[in-house]
Design a protein around this motif. Sequence first.
Motif, PDB file in Angstrom:
ATOM      1  N   GLY A 209       1.129  -3.216  -0.247  1.00 44.82           N
ATOM      2  CA  GLY A 209       0.601  -3.378   1.388  1.00 44.82           C
ATOM      3  C   GLY A 209       0.567  -5.050   1.844  1.00 44.82           C
TER       4      GLY A 209
ATOM      5  N   ASN B 267       2.360  -7.475   2.616  1.00 49.42           N
ATOM      6  CA  ASN B 267       3.814  -7.768   3.854  1.00 49.42           C
ATOM      7  C   ASN B 267       3.267  -8.465   5.379  1.00 49.42           C
ATOM      8  OD1 ASN B 267       3.745  -5.071   5.362  1.00 49.42           O
ATOM      9  ND2 ASN B 267       4.647  -4.645   2.372  1.00 49.42           N
TER      10      ASN B 267
ATOM     11  N   ALA C 266       1.829  -5.046   7.118  1.00 47.82           N
ATOM     12  CA  ALA C 266       0.726  -4.756   7.055  1.00 47.82           C
ATOM     13  C   ALA C 266      -0.074  -5.222   7.235  1.00 47.82           C
ATOM     14  CB  ALA C 266       1.490  -3.898   5.327  1.00 47.82           C
TER      15      ALA C 266
ATOM     16  N   GLY D  33       6.183  -1.879   4.333  1.00 52.00           N
ATOM     17  CA  GLY D  33       5.559  -2.560   5.880  1.00 52.00           C
ATOM     18  C   GLY D  33       5.305  -1.294   6.434  1.00 52.00           C
TER      19      GLY D  33
END
Length: 446
Positions: free
Chosen positions: A78, A80, A83, A128
């Motif tokens: 996560g 990214n 997220a 994401g």
Amino acid sequence: MTPAARAAALREALATRVVVADGAMGTMLQAQDPSLDDFQQLEGCNEVLNVTRPDIVRSVHAAYFDAGVDCVETNTFGANHAALAEYEIPERVAELSEAGARIARETADEFAARDGRLRWVLGSMGPGTKLPTLGHVSYGVLRDAYQRNAEGLLTGGADALLVETTQDLLQTKAAVLGARRALRALGADVPLMVSVTVETTGKMLLGSEIGAALTALEPLGIDMIGLNCATGPAEMSEHLRHLARHARVQLSCMPNAGLPVLGKDGAHYPLTAPELADAQETFVREYGLSLVGGCCGTTPEHLRAVVERVRGLTPASRDPRPEPGAASLYQSVPFRQDISYLAIGERTNANGSKKFREAMLEARWDDCVEMAREQIREGAHMLDLCVDYVGRDGVADMRELAGRFATASTLPIVLDSTEVPVIQAGLEKLGGRAVINSVNYEDGDG
């Protein structure tokens, strides 16, 4: 060993034997019951544990290395833009990516020092929570954030980049091209892998067939393509068969431990360790997989069984027969047709169709889409999209129409313009593989 030497050794291993990766990460982290303080009040943001509780993250990596795997994925699924933006910390993409890679790197090196056997780190780049094809976020924002994600992973010591669990081909392309920008920026050369997620429907979340994914992604210069998550190995077999027949690059498979079963204590995954090992051995022998591992519901016990089963195996040789073509979001269309020609529908060209031009000038976008659909029904193989018209903002028109055609058309799009920014605007809206027509460099640009 230098990063370049490790990456070269990984490439050699993937070319000559079966490399085994780890299994589920999130459930094992949660099993250690981290506190809200451990999450820095961001409950469920596992990537924060890379900073606050590296001991927990390290213990998961160690459990998989104890099971005999060759490589582990970083705790950065996560890390990214999409997220982390939900936790209001998108600026921490690079920090948490580097921290996650560093923990995995240190653990891998500790195990290598014990017995002299090299272990590798796969930098996890997750999907994401936003789908650019549906307009949740722009392509450029995703691509740039994925570049920071990849740069952090490489700086922290990742030996490969794994774009995984992808559900939207446009998001996947953003991740791959962001990763390639990171590799160029850092002067690095590591394998770039992609793992798409095919649902029980037989297609990706937005309706993409595996052939469309291969056609869209392989030309981007990836080193490997495969499947992970959503289903168990049984549901992946036919998609792997397609990849084995047509993909030039190496193949991977990381299934869930079967399809989840709901019980009184919640969902659980029923596939046993021997059953996962059976499936992975079959896939290696039949489809020539180079990398195997596990996803949701798989444990060190599962991966220990896989390691024991595939140890010493050489991936089955393949004789792929690539099908050059273009792709929409949904399907691939080979350039070579059974009939003697490839039919490109021209009625969505502002210069060739008065009806289309007038609809575009009046912003009757639904009418423009209907003209595209008419050509689909009449048997076109691809659709020409040209918005060039004097006095119009071609970039804005292309964004509007390419964004609509991306989901409304099952056919690949031919982007037709003499303006590079207009072509770029179209490419940033299309998840498949488009055809480019008419661009010129008369002004000396190249």
